[in-house]
Design an enzyme around this catalytic site. Structure first.
Site, PDB file in Angstrom:
ATOM      1  NE  ARG A  95      -8.109  -0.436  -9.546  1.00 26.64           N
ATOM      2  CZ  ARG A  95      -7.380   0.247 -10.407  1.00 26.64           C
ATOM      3  NH1 ARG A  95      -7.748   1.448 -10.796  1.00 26.64           N
ATOM      4  NH2 ARG A  95      -6.268  -0.277 -10.903  1.00 26.64           N
ATOM      5  CB  CYS A 122      -0.914   0.004   1.211  1.00 33.59           C
ATOM      6  SG  CYS A 122      -2.010   1.439   1.279  1.00 33.59           S
TER       7      CYS A 122
END
Length: 338
Positions: free
Chosen positions: A237, A103
């Protein structure tokens, strides 16, 4: 509610997974995704180790038993804290503990974890080793190809070697570098070019280790292509924005001949689930915000999204809003067929 009976996360076989996504893959999202696929490995959004140790554990870690197999992704760099958080999560019934080394957000940079740890493979190794001593469930790592000016050929090999030497059971690789300086977290999801071949080369070198690939996978067909060269395919996504694609995962990836997914049944299950959540003090939108893309590309999808985006966000909205939104899809399908 937590699920104490664990699933078998055996990393000697292929895996299809839904990626951990900040602010998205919460317990409501995972419950929803589980209605679409019985077999995919689901991940929590990243949970900071300190929050597990010192926070409201039921709120931070709670999940429904139907979510198995489900993994918790931890963020942190202190080996002792990671071990304690892993122990707590394992006691909650999670099937796997995953360490976030990918991240790129400002928040994780300030805490010296996430993608920053690509520069500190020794820290990653200490964390993995500590967690392996603390729990019996698999401990895995999710990383990038490298960060900033690192050479991915060197950085990824070093991270992988040290993680596996420390006892990691699997490595999931987001096939992009992360630029901690110059790109926002959102830009880091798209601008750095994908390099799947680098992940494949890692797999060729470490043929006996589980190497999974993540990043830019947009369909089950894409996942199957990657599974010819890697041990796992993780979709992010696309699964969130077009969740119905998950309905093909069991049959296409796992050759599971179980019953096909009926989206009407999914809506009815989710309406009941939302009702329980509301009765416990929650709001309908906590659940439905993850469901707006369910009918993507189908007749009535636009009206379905409109209803959820407006009526489901009202303070007193109930499960009937979800039923109403689905009725708009049914009406549109009937009109098209007439």
């Amino acid at each position: 509610m937590s699920g104490r009976v664990r699933a078998d996360t055996n990393y000697s076989r292929l895996w299809f997974a839904v990626a951990p996504m900040m602010d998205w893959t919460d317990r409501h999202c995972r419950f929803f995704h589980r209605q679409l696929t019985r077999r995919a490995l689901l991940y929590t959004e990243m949970v900071v180790a300190d929050a597990v140790i010192h926070g409201d554990r039921g709120r931070v870690l709670g999940f429904d038993a139907c979510e198995h197999p489900v993994a918790v992704q931890l963020g942190g760099s202190d080996a002792a804290k990671l071990a304690e958080a892993a122990r707590v999560a394992a006691d909650f019934g999670y099937d796997e503990i995953n360490l976030n080394v990918g991240c790129p957000s400002d928040r994780v940079q300030s805490g010296t974890f996430g993608a920053c740890l690509m520069k500190e493979p020794e820290t990653v190794a200490r964390g993995v080793a500590a967690m392996k001593r603390a729990v019996e469930v698999p401990v895995t790592v999710k990383c990038r190809l490298g960060v900033d000016d690192q050479d991915p050929e060197v950085a990824l090999d070093r991270l992988a070697d040290m993680a596996f030497e420390a006892g990691a059971d699997a490595l999931w690789v987001h096939a992009r570098k992360a630029w901690l300086e110059g790109l926002s977290p959102r830009e880091n999801r798209d601008i750095p070019p994908l390099d799947y071949d680098r992940v494949y080369r890692l797999k060729q070198r470490l043929s006996g280790r589980f190497i999974g690939v993540n990043g830019g996978i947009g369909s089950i067909e894409d996942a199957l292509t990657h599974l010819k060269k890697a041990d796992g395919a993780m979709i992010g996504r696309a699964a969130y924005h077009m969740p119905a694609i998950l309905a093909a995962a069991d049959a296409e990836v796992y050759r599971d001949a179980g019953p096909s997914v009926d989206l009407g049944d999914v809506i009815r299950t989710m309406a009941l689930y939302a009702g329980r959540h509301i009765a416990a003090g929650g709001r309908l939108s906590h659940v439905t915000r993850h469901m707006t893309g369910l009918f993507h590309g189908l007749p009535g999808a636009r009206r379905y999204r409109q209803i959820l985006s407006t009526e489901a966000t009202r303070p007193n909205a109930g499960p009937e809003v979800l039923v109403k939104a689905f009725a708009a899809v049914e009406d549109a399908v009937s009109q098209q067929a007439a």
